[in-house]
Write a protein that holds these residues in place. Structure first.
Motif, PDB file in Angstrom:
ATOM      1  N   GLU A 325       0.131 -46.238  14.938  1.00 51.93           N
ATOM      2  CA  GLU A 325      -0.605 -44.965  14.920  1.00 51.93           C
ATOM      3  C   GLU A 325      -0.610 -44.362  13.525  1.00 51.93           C
ATOM      4  OE1 GLU A 325       0.142 -41.991  17.787  1.00 51.93           O
ATOM      5  OE2 GLU A 325       0.286 -43.390  19.477  1.00 51.93           O
ATOM      6  N   PHE A 326       0.544 -44.428  12.864  1.00 50.20           N
ATOM      7  CA  PHE A 326       0.616 -43.897  11.496  1.00 50.20           C
ATOM      8  C   PHE A 326      -0.293 -44.686  10.569  1.00 50.20           C
ATOM      9  CE2 PHE A 326       2.460 -44.042   7.213  1.00 50.20           C
ATOM     10  CZ  PHE A 326       2.385 -42.691   6.885  1.00 50.20           C
ATOM     11  N   LYS A 327      -0.312 -46.006  10.710  1.00 54.78           N
ATOM     12  CA  LYS A 327      -1.164 -46.833   9.854  1.00 54.78           C
ATOM     13  C   LYS A 327      -2.642 -46.548  10.106  1.00 54.78           C
ATOM     14  CE  LYS A 327      -0.360 -50.771   8.295  1.00 54.78           C
ATOM     15  NZ  LYS A 327      -0.277 -52.242   8.131  1.00 54.78           N
ATOM     16  N   ASN A 328      -3.007 -46.298  11.373  1.00 51.09           N
ATOM     17  CA  ASN A 328      -4.393 -45.925  11.677  1.00 51.09           C
ATOM     18  C   ASN A 328      -4.772 -44.636  10.971  1.00 51.09           C
ATOM     19  OD1 ASN A 328      -4.897 -48.139  13.290  1.00 51.09           O
ATOM     20  ND2 ASN A 328      -4.390 -47.092  15.203  1.00 51.09           N
ATOM     21  N   TRP A 329      -3.856 -43.670  11.028  1.00 54.65           N
ATOM     22  CA  TRP A 329      -4.113 -42.406  10.312  1.00 54.65           C
ATOM     23  C   TRP A 329      -4.265 -42.657   8.818  1.00 54.65           C
ATOM     24  CZ3 TRP A 329      -1.019 -40.437   6.424  1.00 54.65           C
ATOM     25  CH2 TRP A 329      -1.403 -39.179   5.930  1.00 54.65           C
ATOM     26  N   TYR A 330      -3.388 -43.495   8.263  1.00 54.84           N
ATOM     27  CA  TYR A 330      -3.414 -43.778   6.834  1.00 54.84           C
ATOM     28  C   TYR A 330      -4.733 -44.430   6.421  1.00 54.84           C
ATOM     29  CZ  TYR A 330      -2.279 -46.179   2.460  1.00 54.84           C
ATOM     30  OH  TYR A 330      -2.310 -46.651   1.178  1.00 54.84           O
ATOM     31  N   VAL A 331      -5.184 -45.400   7.224  1.00 52.98           N
ATOM     32  CA  VAL A 331      -6.445 -46.090   6.927  1.00 52.98           C
ATOM     33  C   VAL A 331      -7.608 -45.102   6.957  1.00 52.98           C
ATOM     34  CG1 VAL A 331      -8.110 -47.779   7.811  1.00 52.98           C
ATOM     35  CG2 VAL A 331      -5.684 -48.366   7.690  1.00 52.98           C
ATOM     36  N   MET A 332      -7.627 -44.236   7.970  1.00 53.00           N
ATOM     37  CA  MET A 332      -8.727 -43.283   8.097  1.00 53.00           C
ATOM     38  C   MET A 332      -8.711 -42.264   6.969  1.00 53.00           C
ATOM     39  SD  MET A 332     -10.437 -44.534  10.384  1.00 53.00           S
ATOM     40  CE  MET A 332     -11.697 -43.280  10.172  1.00 53.00           C
ATOM     41  N   ARG A 333      -7.523 -41.871   6.522  1.00 47.93           N
ATOM     42  CA  ARG A 333      -7.451 -40.929   5.394  1.00 47.93           C
ATOM     43  C   ARG A 333      -8.051 -41.560   4.134  1.00 47.93           C
ATOM     44  NH1 ARG A 333      -7.314 -35.788   5.579  1.00 47.93           N
ATOM     45  NH2 ARG A 333      -6.711 -35.892   3.389  1.00 47.93           N
ATOM     46  N   GLN A 334      -7.861 -42.850   3.968  1.00 42.50           N
ATOM     47  CA  GLN A 334      -8.435 -43.526   2.809  1.00 42.50           C
ATOM     48  C   GLN A 334      -9.963 -43.530   2.864  1.00 42.50           C
ATOM     49  OE1 GLN A 334      -6.259 -47.347   3.054  1.00 42.50           O
ATOM     50  NE2 GLN A 334      -5.505 -46.879   1.005  1.00 42.50           N
TER      51      GLN A 334
END
Length: 399
Positions: A325-334
């Motif tokens: 979930e954190f990685k999904n957030w990180y990808v979307m922030r990029q």
């Protein structure tokens, strides 16, 4: 958004160092504030330090883990060279996984000891107050806390009473045939001291316990709460003389219980709950005294630990879900700049379409639907500019 591969950790723990060594690299409150105030001089903007009796770790963005370690050691008694030889270093996903495992109690000296999560929370809070955190760190803490909550509510990893404070009470019980008549002195009433005192009261059947703290008000408040004695710090030697057991949980940079304090004492057991050690080492064996530290306490066996080990796979699965979930957030922030650009382009197309057809501009959820579809594609496939073209084609096809 910073690059996740630049997120590093450097640390030592009970796994590869003894209590004395960890004490040389422990970070107290003042040392932490010194690090926070000098971070810019080392070119570090976002970091936090976790320092407990089990570990000292620094997490943050830096050119390398070695750079972080050198920065940490600028405030420790131990030198950077020794730390480099002893420490473990991780970056990127490996560093994230380590933090989640630590916060869950999977890497604690006593499996499932969840006191660590409050220490991590305080470390990040202090860093934030000094402007040494960013969006990445704060979001990472949110997911770490959620992971810890999920593990506590959905597994039995932290079930039963097993912690350093519990182990101290158990050790006393094992050391003496009878404990009800023993006189106990507890020096230090911080979190570890409070928890240890409560465990002793509830498990040993004695209330002949005396509390001493440098701040008398704290000792008095806890004593009143538990119905036990307290004395001012100046009475340390007098109280040590009457005690059978002395526990030290002061977490001071130097020893607070010295051999001279025990010249007239009949105590046979001294337990040091502090890192660095707050009991003078010469006390070990002095007048037959048994001196025990946190490393020894961690060996106290309890059936609860065996049950906890069975919960490790469940905990690891919950951690993996939260990391994803954190990685999904990180990808979307990029991808936020791209999504904003697509939204602006689609709004312009829609507005021109409305004007050409002389149709009043009206609310339409088509743009949001396209953006949602685009976000899904981005999570599943990172195809750069192709997402931009795909979104526009999708919008045109739906017009």
């Amino acid at each position: 958004m910073k690059n996740i591969s630049d997120f590093h950790i450097a640390g030592i723990s009970y796994r590869n160092t003894d209590a004395e060594t960890r004490g040389r690299f422990a970070i107290n409150e003042q040392q932490y504030r010194n690090l926070l105030s000098t971070a810019a001089d080392f070119g570090i903007e976002e970091f936090f330090v976790v320092s407990t009796c089990n570990r000292t770790e620094i997490y943050g963005f830096a050119p390398s883990a070695a750079h972080l370690a050198g920065f940490l050691c600028s405030q420790t008694e131990g030198d950077a060279g020794s730390f480099h030889q002893l420490s473990y270093r991780k970056n990127g996903r490996s560093a994230l996984e380590h933090l989640f495992h630590v916060s869950a109690g999977l890497d604690s000296q006593i499996l499932g000891d969840y006191e660590i999560i409050s220490q991590i929370k305080l470390a990040v809070k202090t860093a934030k107050e000094n402007r040494c955190t960013g969006l990445f760190t704060e979001k990472l803490l949110d997911h770490t806390l959620q992971s810890s909550r999920n593990i506590r509510s959905r597994t039995q990893l932290s079930s039963g009473s097993v912690s350093v404070s519990f182990a101290a009470a158990q050790y006393i019980r094992q050391h003496f045939t009878e404990t009800a008549d023993k006189k106990i002195l507890l020096l230090g009433t911080g979190k570890i001291g409070r928890n240890t005192c409560k465990n002793i009261v509830s498990t040993l059947g004695t209330k002949d316990i005396t509390l001493i703290n440098r701040t008398n008000a704290k000792a008095e408040a806890l004593a009143r709460e538990l119905g036990i004695r307290f004395q001012p710090y100046e009475c340390l030697e007098t109280e040590a003389a009457r005690a059978d057991v002395i526990l030290v949980a002061t977490n001071a940079p130097q020893p607070t219980l010295l051999q001279k304090h025990l010249e007239h004492s009949a105590a046979s057991l001294v337990i040091d709950l502090s890192i660095p050690n707050n009991v003078e080492m010469s006390i070990a064996g002095y007048k037959g005294i048994c001196l025990v530290n946190v490393d020894e306490l961690s060996k106290v066996a309890d059936a609860t630990l065996q049950k906890r080990k069975l919960e490790i796979p469940k905990a690891q699965q919950l951690i993996q879900e939260q990391i994803n979930e954190f990685k999904n957030w990180y990808v979307m922030r990029q991808h936020v700049p791209v999504i904003r650009a697509v939204k602006s382009t689609l709004e312009n197309i829609q507005q021109k379409h409305m004007q050409q057809d002389s149709v009043p501009l009206q609310s339409d959820d088509r743009i949001q639907k396209v953006l949602n579809n685009m976000a899904t594609q981005m999570r599943e496939k990172n195809e750069g500019g192709c997402n931009f073209i795909w979104a526009i084609n999708d919008f045109m096809a739906s017009s």
